[in-house]
Design a protein around this motif. Sequence first.
Motif, PDB file in Angstrom:
ATOM      1  N   PHE A  93       0.838  -1.190   0.000  1.00 15.84           N
ATOM      2  CA  PHE A  93       0.000   0.000   0.000  1.00 15.84           C
ATOM      3  C   PHE A  93       0.876   1.244   0.000  1.00 15.84           C
ATOM      4  CE2 PHE A  93      -2.821  -3.151   1.981  1.00 15.84           C
ATOM      5  CZ  PHE A  93      -4.001  -2.930   1.283  1.00 15.84           C
ATOM      6  N   ASP A  94       0.442   2.302  -0.689  1.00 12.42           N
ATOM      7  CA  ASP A  94       1.162   3.574  -0.632  1.00 12.42           C
ATOM      8  C   ASP A  94       0.936   4.252   0.710  1.00 12.42           C
ATOM      9  OD1 ASP A  94       2.220   3.285  -3.186  1.00 12.42           O
ATOM     10  OD2 ASP A  94       0.561   4.359  -4.144  1.00 12.42           O
ATOM     11  N   GLN A  95      -0.243   4.051   1.284  1.00 18.15           N
ATOM     12  CA  GLN A  95      -0.561   4.577   2.612  1.00 18.15           C
ATOM     13  C   GLN A  95      -1.098   3.432   3.454  1.00 18.15           C
ATOM     14  OE1 GLN A  95      -3.287   7.830   2.302  1.00 18.15           O
ATOM     15  NE2 GLN A  95      -1.886   9.077   1.105  1.00 18.15           N
ATOM     16  N   LYS A  96      -0.762   3.450   4.732  1.00 16.19           N
ATOM     17  CA  LYS A  96      -1.184   2.384   5.638  1.00 16.19           C
ATOM     18  C   LYS A  96      -2.713   2.290   5.639  1.00 16.19           C
ATOM     19  CE  LYS A  96      -0.526   0.728  10.321  1.00 16.19           C
ATOM     20  NZ  LYS A  96       0.149   0.965  11.593  1.00 16.19           N
ATOM     21  N   PRO A  97      -3.246   1.102   5.365  1.00 14.70           N
ATOM     22  CA  PRO A  97      -4.709   0.952   5.311  1.00 14.70           C
ATOM     23  C   PRO A  97      -5.314   0.861   6.708  1.00 14.70           C
ATOM     24  CG  PRO A  97      -3.669  -1.135   4.885  1.00 14.70           C
ATOM     25  CD  PRO A  97      -2.557  -0.127   5.008  1.00 14.70           C
ATOM     26  N   SER A  98      -6.609   1.089   6.779  1.00 16.94           N
ATOM     27  CA  SER A  98      -7.309   1.023   8.067  1.00 16.94           C
ATOM     28  C   SER A  98      -8.152  -0.242   8.197  1.00 16.94           C
ATOM     29  CB  SER A  98      -8.211   2.253   8.225  1.00 16.94           C
ATOM     30  OG  SER A  98      -9.146   2.302   7.164  1.00 16.94           O
ATOM     31  N   PHE A  99      -7.903  -1.223   7.361  1.00 20.73           N
ATOM     32  CA  PHE A  99      -8.671  -2.465   7.391  1.00 20.73           C
ATOM     33  C   PHE A  99      -8.163  -3.390   8.490  1.00 20.73           C
ATOM     34  CE2 PHE A  99      -8.495  -1.011   2.932  1.00 20.73           C
ATOM     35  CZ  PHE A  99      -9.828  -0.622   2.815  1.00 20.73           C
ATOM     36  N   VAL A 100      -8.971  -4.391   8.828  1.00 22.58           N
ATOM     37  CA  VAL A 100      -8.605  -5.328   9.896  1.00 22.58           C
ATOM     38  C   VAL A 100      -8.407  -6.736   9.328  1.00 22.58           C
ATOM     39  CG1 VAL A 100      -9.783  -3.998  11.680  1.00 22.58           C
ATOM     40  CG2 VAL A 100     -11.024  -5.797  10.472  1.00 22.58           C
ATOM     41  N   MET A 101      -7.770  -7.568  10.111  1.00 21.27           N
ATOM     42  CA  MET A 101      -7.512  -8.960   9.741  1.00 21.27           C
ATOM     43  C   MET A 101      -8.791  -9.652   9.286  1.00 21.27           C
ATOM     44  SD  MET A 101      -5.242 -11.412   9.624  1.00 21.27           S
ATOM     45  CE  MET A 101      -3.969 -11.544  10.847  1.00 21.27           C
ATOM     46  N   ASP A 102      -8.689 -10.411   8.204  1.00 22.34           N
ATOM     47  CA  ASP A 102      -9.776 -11.200   7.637  1.00 22.34           C
ATOM     48  C   ASP A 102     -10.898 -10.374   7.015  1.00 22.34           C
ATOM     49  OD1 ASP A 102      -8.697 -13.706   7.967  1.00 22.34           O
ATOM     50  OD2 ASP A 102      -9.752 -14.118   9.838  1.00 22.34           O
ATOM     51  N   GLU A 103     -10.678  -9.085   6.853  1.00 22.16           N
ATOM     52  CA  GLU A 103     -11.692  -8.270   6.188  1.00 22.16           C
ATOM     53  C   GLU A 103     -11.688  -8.599   4.693  1.00 22.16           C
ATOM     54  OE1 GLU A 103     -13.151  -3.616   6.112  1.00 22.16           O
ATOM     55  OE2 GLU A 103     -11.613  -4.244   7.531  1.00 22.16           O
ATOM     56  N   LEU A 104     -12.865  -8.779   4.126  1.00 18.39           N
ATOM     57  CA  LEU A 104     -12.989  -9.069   2.703  1.00 18.39           C
ATOM     58  C   LEU A 104     -12.824  -7.776   1.924  1.00 18.39           C
ATOM     59  CD1 LEU A 104     -13.583 -11.256   0.565  1.00 18.39           C
ATOM     60  CD2 LEU A 104     -16.010 -10.666   0.796  1.00 18.39           C
ATOM     61  N   LEU A 105     -11.822  -7.771   1.032  1.00 16.32           N
ATOM     62  CA  LEU A 105     -11.465  -6.564   0.289  1.00 16.32           C
ATOM     63  C   LEU A 105     -11.405  -6.832  -1.207  1.00 16.32           C
ATOM     64  CD1 LEU A 105      -8.324  -5.385   2.316  1.00 16.32           C
ATOM     65  CD2 LEU A 105     -10.682  -4.635   2.637  1.00 16.32           C
ATOM     66  N   SER A 106     -11.673  -5.810  -1.958  1.00 18.39           N
ATOM     67  CA  SER A 106     -11.378  -5.809  -3.384  1.00 18.39           C
ATOM     68  C   SER A 106     -10.181  -4.870  -3.538  1.00 18.39           C
ATOM     69  CB  SER A 106     -12.586  -5.303  -4.174  1.00 18.39           C
ATOM     70  OG  SER A 106     -12.340  -5.395  -5.554  1.00 18.39           O
ATOM     71  N   VAL A 107      -9.077  -5.386  -4.077  1.00 20.43           N
ATOM     72  CA  VAL A 107      -7.824  -4.629  -4.150  1.00 20.43           C
ATOM     73  C   VAL A 107      -7.474  -4.363  -5.599  1.00 20.43           C
ATOM     74  CG1 VAL A 107      -5.353  -4.664  -3.613  1.00 20.43           C
ATOM     75  CG2 VAL A 107      -6.990  -5.643  -2.005  1.00 20.43           C
ATOM     76  N   GLU A 108      -7.101  -3.107  -5.857  1.00 17.81           N
ATOM     77  CA  GLU A 108      -6.649  -2.704  -7.186  1.00 17.81           C
ATOM     78  C   GLU A 108      -5.203  -2.235  -7.067  1.00 17.81           C
ATOM     79  OE1 GLU A 108      -8.867  -0.005 -10.194  1.00 17.81           O
ATOM     80  OE2 GLU A 108      -7.616   1.318  -8.979  1.00 17.81           O
ATOM     81  N   GLY A 109      -4.388  -2.567  -8.049  1.00 18.61           N
ATOM     82  CA  GLY A 109      -3.001  -2.119  -8.051  1.00 18.61           C
ATOM     83  C   GLY A 109      -2.249  -2.747  -9.209  1.00 18.61           C
ATOM     84  N   ILE A 110      -0.939  -2.560  -9.198  1.00 16.55           N
ATOM     85  CA  ILE A 110      -0.077  -3.040 -10.270  1.00 16.55           C
ATOM     86  C   ILE A 110       0.467  -4.424  -9.902  1.00 16.55           C
ATOM     87  CG2 ILE A 110       1.926  -2.533 -11.717  1.00 16.55           C
ATOM     88  CD1 ILE A 110      -0.382  -0.468 -11.900  1.00 16.55           C
ATOM     89  N   LEU A 111       0.271  -5.390 -10.792  1.00 12.93           N
ATOM     90  CA  LEU A 111       0.697  -6.775 -10.556  1.00 12.93           C
ATOM     91  C   LEU A 111       2.162  -6.971 -10.923  1.00 12.93           C
ATOM     92  CD1 LEU A 111      -0.151  -9.746  -9.883  1.00 12.93           C
ATOM     93  CD2 LEU A 111      -0.511 -10.029 -12.349  1.00 12.93           C
ATOM     94  N   TYR A 112       2.901  -7.614 -10.016  1.00 16.98           N
ATOM     95  CA  TYR A 112       4.284  -8.012 -10.278  1.00 16.98           C
ATOM     96  C   TYR A 112       4.431  -9.491  -9.938  1.00 16.98           C
ATOM     97  CZ  TYR A 112       5.338  -3.161 -10.964  1.00 16.98           C
ATOM     98  OH  TYR A 112       5.342  -1.875 -11.464  1.00 16.98           O
ATOM     99  N   LEU A 113       5.331 -10.144 -10.627  1.00 15.14           N
ATOM    100  CA  LEU A 113       5.562 -11.581 -10.478  1.00 15.14           C
ATOM    101  C   LEU A 113       6.916 -11.826  -9.832  1.00 15.14           C
ATOM    102  CD1 LEU A 113       4.423 -12.611 -14.081  1.00 15.14           C
ATOM    103  CD2 LEU A 113       3.012 -12.379 -12.022  1.00 15.14           C
ATOM    104  N   ASN A 114       7.004 -12.846  -9.001  1.00 14.81           N
ATOM    105  CA  ASN A 114       8.243 -13.220  -8.322  1.00 14.81           C
ATOM    106  C   ASN A 114       8.608 -14.639  -8.711  1.00 14.81           C
ATOM    107  OD1 ASN A 114      10.355 -13.718  -6.515  1.00 14.81           O
ATOM    108  ND2 ASN A 114       8.959 -14.156  -4.834  1.00 14.81           N
ATOM    109  N   GLU A 115       9.682 -14.780  -9.451  1.00 17.77           N
ATOM    110  CA  GLU A 115      10.121 -16.104  -9.880  1.00 17.77           C
ATOM    111  C   GLU A 115      11.162 -16.721  -8.963  1.00 17.77           C
ATOM    112  OE1 GLU A 115      10.422 -16.521 -14.364  1.00 17.77           O
ATOM    113  OE2 GLU A 115      10.618 -14.350 -14.066  1.00 17.77           O
ATOM    114  N   SER A 116      11.890 -15.892  -8.202  1.00 12.01           N
ATOM    115  CA  SER A 116      13.060 -16.463  -7.538  1.00 12.01           C
ATOM    116  C   SER A 116      13.364 -15.924  -6.140  1.00 12.01           C
ATOM    117  CB  SER A 116      14.285 -16.237  -8.428  1.00 12.01           C
ATOM    118  OG  SER A 116      14.460 -14.856  -8.666  1.00 12.01           O
TER     119      SER A 116
END
Length: 134
Positions: A93-116
Amino acid sequence: MGIATHAQTVLDWSDLSEGISWELPSPENIIPGFQEANFSPKIRALEGKKVVITGYLLILDSTQSVYLLSKNPMASCFFCGNGGPETVLDLMFDQKPSFVMDELLSVEGILYLNESNPNACYYRIEHADAISFK
């Protein structure tokens, strides 16, 4: 693959599951329990692009600075044995979110892949922005 909307692709967890396979790392790169990722062309085409996915927020440290999105709530997430590593992704997140553990969210952002990198999830969303379904 998910539904393309104006500026982003809506992903489903099945897109992530079907978009990855693993191979054993070369002998000089062996880290116990870590396998190098092999991403499908469809998922590779989304790297660096805006995506949206819905899941459960996991907060992994007491300072609330390490966040994951999971296909399942904490009690049945990948770390507790339900599903594989493709069922969680890192959230930056660019700014610390105010959501809580196990909260159901719809998240938008830029996808990156980790191969290694064994210290991160195979999928990561940067510049994450989220809305809650509460």
